[in-house]
Design an enzyme around this catalytic site. Structure first.
Site, mmCIF file in Angstrom:
data_model
loop_
_atom_site.group_PDB
_atom_site.id
_atom_site.type_symbol
_atom_site.label_atom_id
_atom_site.label_comp_id
_atom_site.label_asym_id
_atom_site.label_seq_id
_atom_site.Cartn_x
_atom_site.Cartn_y
_atom_site.Cartn_z
ATOM 1 N N PRO A 43 0.754 5.496 0.373
ATOM 2 C CG PRO A 43 1.884 6.649 2.064
ATOM 3 C CD PRO A 43 2.013 5.462 1.139
ATOM 4 C CD GLU A 58 -0.350 11.430 12.293
ATOM 5 O OE1 GLU A 58 0.614 11.263 11.526
ATOM 6 O OE2 GLU A 58 -1.254 10.588 12.443
ATOM 7 N N GLY A 109 -3.322 5.058 6.149
ATOM 8 C CA GLY A 109 -4.116 5.418 7.311
ATOM 9 C C GLY A 109 -4.433 4.219 8.179
ATOM 10 N N GLY A 168 2.186 1.960 12.672
ATOM 11 C CA GLY A 168 1.263 2.631 13.567
ATOM 12 C C GLY A 168 1.135 4.108 13.256
ATOM 13 C CG LEU A 199 -2.168 -0.838 1.206
ATOM 14 C CD1 LEU A 199 -1.844 -2.317 1.013
ATOM 15 C CD2 LEU A 199 -2.968 -0.645 2.495
ATOM 16 C CB THR A 210 1.239 11.733 3.044
ATOM 17 O OG1 THR A 210 1.298 10.377 3.504
ATOM 18 C CG2 THR A 210 -0.045 12.382 3.505
ATOM 19 C CG ASN A 211 5.681 10.194 2.550
ATOM 20 O OD1 ASN A 211 6.243 11.247 2.304
ATOM 21 N ND2 ASN A 211 5.358 9.834 3.772
ATOM 22 C CB CYS A 236 3.183 9.616 10.045
ATOM 23 S SG CYS A 236 4.378 8.309 9.752
ATOM 24 C CG LEU A 248 9.168 4.605 10.250
ATOM 25 C CD1 LEU A 248 9.230 5.953 10.956
ATOM 26 C CD2 LEU A 248 10.558 4.087 9.946
#
Length: 473
Positions: free
Chosen positions: A121, A342, A202, A220, A119, A123-124, A253, A422
């Protein structure tokens, strides 16, 4: 491998089954590839993306398509992060015998997993497909990448470039396959039908990965908390916090979400953060900011990875020229204090404490709400304080005197493994604490031969201790 009878009879399931079949056929062709072949292929895959003209094109396209982050952040990830990730693994032995333990008479042999379902995201989406793909191929796997719909064209461009490079080097293009028209249903099917899931995204997607029935590596929630103590180089700390908070407009994140200042340096450090472009919001602006960042308890997608000026305008207030991130004074933690969580924006909560022990306790309180197990950081010259934070927090990574968002996934200035995935351990509901790389995408066969001399059990007194024997009877 998912059995045929387990595949749902839906258009999405059939489409994914076809992709998995192609991917599995490609992986079978390289199952016995040599180390030299594997390393040549991943070099070519990165070069196809990271050469300057291509990196510039992808960086601009990513910003245009996703409307997230900024060109400079995207370019750094494509041009430098992919190179660093390659450098980090290129000399690793990932084929055949990788370890011989003479003392235990054990040989370890590495073998591929098969088809990796990954997967990526929104954002990156620029470097994630590359780093996951080279990790997969390094272990002689194939990979299918499910992008966020907001980044589907970026993902296809990147995958097609890697596919072209593989073909030119004589490897199957289908070692890397993008899902071109992504959907939740297709992603769920990919996670059901592949051999291992590598989930970055997410929380709902990560939870879906763990419940897919396929062995999964998920990550996480991030909510990095940074402490600055009285021994820190304050100019260095302020500059690096600004770098971390504003890199790619906080798309990562790992961006600094809360900063804890010890009282002894709090006023001086706050001045330096303001000098670096921080804007301290007042009580009225704090409420306006809260109302625009969160909608119905969830982060508003419209503010994620956007410039401070734009977010302020949406909230209904202005910021002076040159102010590029928000500083929000905060005292509490938990749902009643959303800024302790966050934020996915150029917004940091600011706390003050008297001692390093209070900083440790506050870090745990903040991350008990969100981000437990992910990472925290400290600016300090005191090894005692650094170790106190590391021992006392429920975290997988403690970054010392480094910009958090550019460091905890590995960088040239530290020894962490380069990745964008991570693990957060049991604290974050994850199976691993690792910076996830190719080593998490292989199987290991242990060959055990008899020891030259059979081990002998020690006497009960030596094994248990005379005091235990006498005490328990």
């Amino acid at each position: 491998m998912a059995a045929a009878e387990q595949i749902n009879d839906t258009p999405e399931a059939r489409e994914i089954a076809e992709l998995v079949a192609r991917s599995r056929a490609a992986q079978a062709q390289i199952a016995n590839a040599t180390q030299e072949q594997v390393d040549r292929w991943i070099r070519g895959m990165v070069w196809a993306i990271a050469k300057e003209s291509t990196a510039e094109m992808i960086a601009q396209h990513t910003v245009d398509e996703t409307q997230l982050g900024n060109y400079d952040g995207k370019y750094l990830k494509i041009f430098r992060k992919t190179r660093a990730a390659l450098m980090d693994i290129i000399d690793d032995k990932s084929v055949g015998v990788i370890e011989e333990d003479a003392a235990r008479n054990i040989i370890k042999i590495v073998k591929p997993v098969g088809v990796i379902g990954a997967l990526s995201p929104s954002t990156n989406p620029e470097a994630t497909p590359v780093i996951k793909s080279i990790s997969a191929v390094k272990g002689r796997n194939s990979i299918i990448i499910a992008p966020h719909p907001r980044a589907k064209i970026t993902n296809k461009i990147i995958c097609d470039l890697m596919r072209g490079a593989l073909e030119k080097m004589g490897a199957p293009a289908d070692l890397v396959i993008p899902i071109e028209t992504p959907s939740v249903e297709k992603t769920n099917e990919l996670m059901r039908q592949c051999d291992r899931v590598l989930a970055t995204g997410g929380s709902p997607m990560v939870k879906a990965a763990y419940s897919s029935g396929t062995p999964a590596l998920g990550v996480g929630v991030g909510n990095a908390v940074i402490t600055v103590d009285e021994t820190a180089d304050l100019d260095e700390a302020a500059e690096k916090i600004r770098i971390s908070k504003t890199l790619d407009l906080a798309a990562s994140c790992s961006s600094d979400n809360a900063v804890i200042l010890l009282d002894a340096i709090a006023d001086q450090m706050l001045e330096k953060l303001v000098h670096q472009g921080g804007y301290i919001v007042n009580d009225e602006e704090k409420k306006l900011l809260e109302n625009v960042i969160w909608v119905d308890g969830h982060i508003n997608a419209a503010v994620v990875a956007q410039p401070a000026e734009k977010i302020a305008g949406m909230a209904g207030f202005g910021v002076p020229e040159g102010k590029i991130f928000f500083i929000v004074p905060e005292t509490g933690t938990g749902p009643e204090h959303p800024f302790s969580g966050e934020k996915m924006t150029v917004t940091m909560a600011l706390y003050r404490v008297k001692t390093i022990d209070e900083a440790v306790a506050l870090t745990n309180a903040i991350q008990a709400y969100q981000g437990q197990g992910h990472s925290c950081g400290i600016y300090s010259r005191s090894d005692e304080n650094i170790l106190k934070l590391a021992l006392g927090t429920k975290t997988s990574r403690v970054m010392v005197n480094q910009p958090q968002s550019a460091s905890n996934s590995g960088n040239l200035w530290n020894g962490m493994r380069q990745t964008f995935s991570l693990g957060c351990g049991s604290w974050g509901g994850n199976a691993t604490n690792n910076n996830i790389t190719w080593m998490d995408l292989v199987n290991i066969t242990w060959v055990s031969k008899p020891l030259a001399k059979t081990k002998e059990l020690p006497s009960d007194e030596d094994l248990f201790g005379k005091d235990i024997i006498e005490l328990i009877g």
